[in-house]
Motif scaffolding. Structure first.
Motif, short mmCIF file in Angstrom:
data_model
loop_
_atom_site.label_atom_id
_atom_site.label_comp_id
_atom_site.label_asym_id
_atom_site.label_seq_id
_atom_site.Cartn_x
_atom_site.Cartn_y
_atom_site.Cartn_z
N THR A 355 0.84 -1.24 0.33
CA THR A 355 -0.02 0.35 0.26
C THR A 355 0.71 1.02 -0.15
O THR A 355 2.78 1.33 -0.08
N PRO A 356 0.15 1.87 -1.03
CA PRO A 356 1.37 4.06 -0.61
C PRO A 356 1.60 3.96 1.62
O PRO A 356 2.89 4.25 1.04
N ASP A 357 0.95 3.66 2.22
CA ASP A 357 1.18 3.72 3.66
C ASP A 357 2.99 2.46 3.87
O ASP A 357 3.82 3.54 4.06
N ASP A 358 2.63 1.85 3.16
CA ASP A 358 4.05 0.26 3.48
C ASP A 358 4.98 1.23 2.47
O ASP A 358 6.23 0.93 3.09
N ARG A 359 4.68 2.06 1.54
CA ARG A 359 6.29 2.41 0.71
C ARG A 359 6.42 3.43 1.13
O ARG A 359 7.94 3.01 1.22
N ARG A 360 6.12 4.05 2.57
CA ARG A 360 6.11 4.85 2.09
C ARG A 360 7.06 4.90 4.02
O ARG A 360 7.90 5.08 3.85
N ALA A 361 6.23 3.66 4.31
CA ALA A 361 7.53 3.38 6.30
C ALA A 361 8.46 2.98 5.68
O ALA A 361 9.68 2.98 6.29
N LEU A 362 8.77 2.01 4.56
CA LEU A 362 9.83 1.31 3.75
C LEU A 362 11.17 2.36 3.62
O LEU A 362 12.35 2.59 4.29
N CYS A 363 10.29 3.46 2.64
CA CYS A 363 11.26 4.26 2.15
C CYS A 363 11.71 4.80 3.24
O CYS A 363 13.58 5.05 3.31
N ASP A 364 10.90 4.67 4.22
CA ASP A 364 11.53 6.48 4.88
C ASP A 364 12.76 5.52 5.94
O ASP A 364 13.41 6.09 6.31
N ALA A 365 12.52 4.54 6.79
CA ALA A 365 12.77 3.43 7.37
C ALA A 365 14.61 3.49 6.32
O ALA A 365 15.77 3.55 7.30
#
Ligand code: SAM
Length: 478
Positions: A355-365
């Motif tokens: 999901t967009p949230d998953d993508r943001r969380a992984l890329c941020d981390a």
């Protein structure tokens, strides 16, 4: 590693440039020595071209010998000074000058930066390393002591070096238990551990003049070049500092001034600075979504199991850590760690269902992990294999190097040491034509020829050695 086009292109991409892809690029190295940096890249990137220039004839001749032995057609080594050479305008995507700038006279520094500017194509990147102040002051003081002590001696290895080492021992043994003494002892210890060649080059060379970063950046600006980044992204971070310090630094808008204050705090003594053309628009805030176009590799290991709160800590080989309770991030870091020394594309880690949230969380981390030196990012990931195949293969360069010494270059462009002669013999045999039975037979005869006992578990020990070489990124996966 820091000079590899993959590294330079990754940082340039993060800062909003559109650099040439490492697999099809043009690289120039000023002061290339014996090609120890260019040759491994040329072998790994056969569709890219490499030009190296060095005034030291013996070094370039040695490099040419290696180029010929490996049959490389994409490297040109020129035995001349860079003052006597000028590039075709914009004819290179990457320019490297490692260990040259602060070791040469002002007019040569000028020429070096002038060539960088003239040679660089539109979104090209230059890497220039140099000794920096204020951290370099202590080493400068040591160098002045060494120059004083050896002033009357002929500048030759046989005469200067033993006396330099004698003075360093005198300082190490004799420095008192004061703050000054502790600094002197630490530096003397470090210099005594250096090889003769490094000691001569770093401490006794005719020039070794560290510069403040602001001076370097101003010099680059006079050649229409601007600061892009440091080759180690974590070196650009403020790190562990109080809230007030972070706030004060973040309040400094001018990037050169901010980096200069950071050097004051860190006592920086060496920089590996990336430059680009002055007119290029740089986006200085890396956007996490860019990571979806990159690959990640890491040696970070999970520390135990997640706690009741779901938090999992990861620690890298340099001691840096990341703690997260996000299941996707935990899973991604574990998968990347088990793929080491190879890399995984971030988009593959995410998968089509993310999901967009998953993508943001992984890329941020991952961006935070990159800043903490916990992961490496790549536009052109290294391709070593983690599982030695039927007829394992080491790179032609590693096989060649293992014939002559302990240091070999791996497929991540790093030097690794193979101490035992049986291990080195094994590397020379890994040309992709021998299966395990053939390798075992060769190793058995090697031991017998030397009158050494052949262990009963030779096949098992061969398997362990192959796994070890794979872990060292020495086995080719392509
Ligand atoms: C410390 S070595 C670095 C070699 C190589 N870059 C590396 O990282 O292994 C510096 C090199 O710069 C070369 N050099 C210094 N001044 C030069 C000049 N004006 N023109 C060409 N080469 C020069 C020296 O001969 C020497 O090989």
């Amino acid at each position: 590693m820091q000079t590899h086009p993959d590294r330079l292109a990754t940082l340039a991409t993060l800062f909003g440039l559109r650099p040439a892809p490492p697999e099809r690029c043009r690289v120039l190295e000023l002061g290339c020595g014996d090609g120890g940096n260019l040759v491994p890249m040329a072998l790994a990137l056969p569709d890219s071209t490499f030009v190296g220039i060095d005034v030291a004839l013996t070094a370039t001749a040695r490099g040419q010998g290696l180029v010929d032995a490996l049959g490389l057609g994409n490297v040109t080594l020129l035995a001349q000074s860079f003052e006597s050479w000028w590039p075709e305008p914009e004819s290179f995507d990457y320019v490297i000058a490692h260990g040259v700038y602060s070791w040469v006279a002002q007019d040569e520094r000028d020429r070096l930066l002038a060539i960088c500017r003239a040679a660089l194509a539109d979104d090209g990147v230059a890497y220039v390393s140099y000794n920096a102040l204020p951290g370099g002051h202590v080493r400068q003081a040591m160098r002045e002591m060494l120059l004083f002590h050896t002033a009357d001696l002929a500048p030759r290895l046989q005469t200067q070096l033993p006396q330099a080492r004698a003075l360093l021992q005198f300082l190490r043994e004799g420095a008192p238990e004061t703050e000054h003494g502790a600094l002197v002892r630490r530096e003397a210890e470090r210099m005594l551990a250096q090889s003769d060649a490094s000691l001569l080059h770093d401490q006794l060379a005719p020039f070794n003049d560290p510069v403040y970063f602001y001076e370097f950046a101003a010099h680059a600006a006079r050649h229409a070049l601007q600061y892009l980044a440091e080759a180690d992204f974590f070196e650009m971070q403020i790190g562990a500092a109080s809230e007030q310090t972070v706030e004060a630094l973040m309040g400094v808008e001018n990037v050169v001034r901010r980096e200069q204050y950071l050097d004051f705090l860190k006592g920086r003594m060496f920089r590996q600075t990336l430059l680009c053309r002055a007119e290029v628009a740089i986006d200085r805030t890396p956007h996490p979504e860019v990571l979806e176009r990159l690959a990640v590799s890491t040696q970070a290991q999970p520390q135990g199991e997640p706690g009741l709160d779901g938090k999992q800590a990861f620690t890298g080989p340099t001691g840096s850590t990341l703690t997260t309770d996000h299941p996707l991030v935990i899973d991604a870091l574990k998968r990347a760690a088990s793929a080491w020394p190879a890399a995984l594309w971030v988009r593959d880690v995410l998968g089509p269902q993310a999901t967009p949230d998953d993508r943001r969380a992984l890329c941020d981390a991952l961006l935070r992990s990159y800043a903490a030196n916990l992961v490496a990012l790549h536009v052109h990931p290294p391709r070593p294999t983690t599982t030695p195949g039927e007829a394992p293969r080491a790179s032609a360069l590693a096989r060649h190097q293992a014939l002559g010494g302990e240091m070999v270059t791996n497929l991540r462009h790093a030097s690794v040491r193979i101490e035992d002669d049986l291990g080195r013999r094994l590397v020379t045999l890994l040309d992709g034509t021998r299966d395990r039975a053939a390798l075992t037979a060769e190793l058995r005869s090697f031991l017998s020829e030397q009158g050494r006992p052949v262990p009963d578990d030779l096949p098992d020990s061969l398997e362990r050695s192959l796994q070890g070489l794979a872990r060292l990124a020495l086995l080719d996966g392509t």
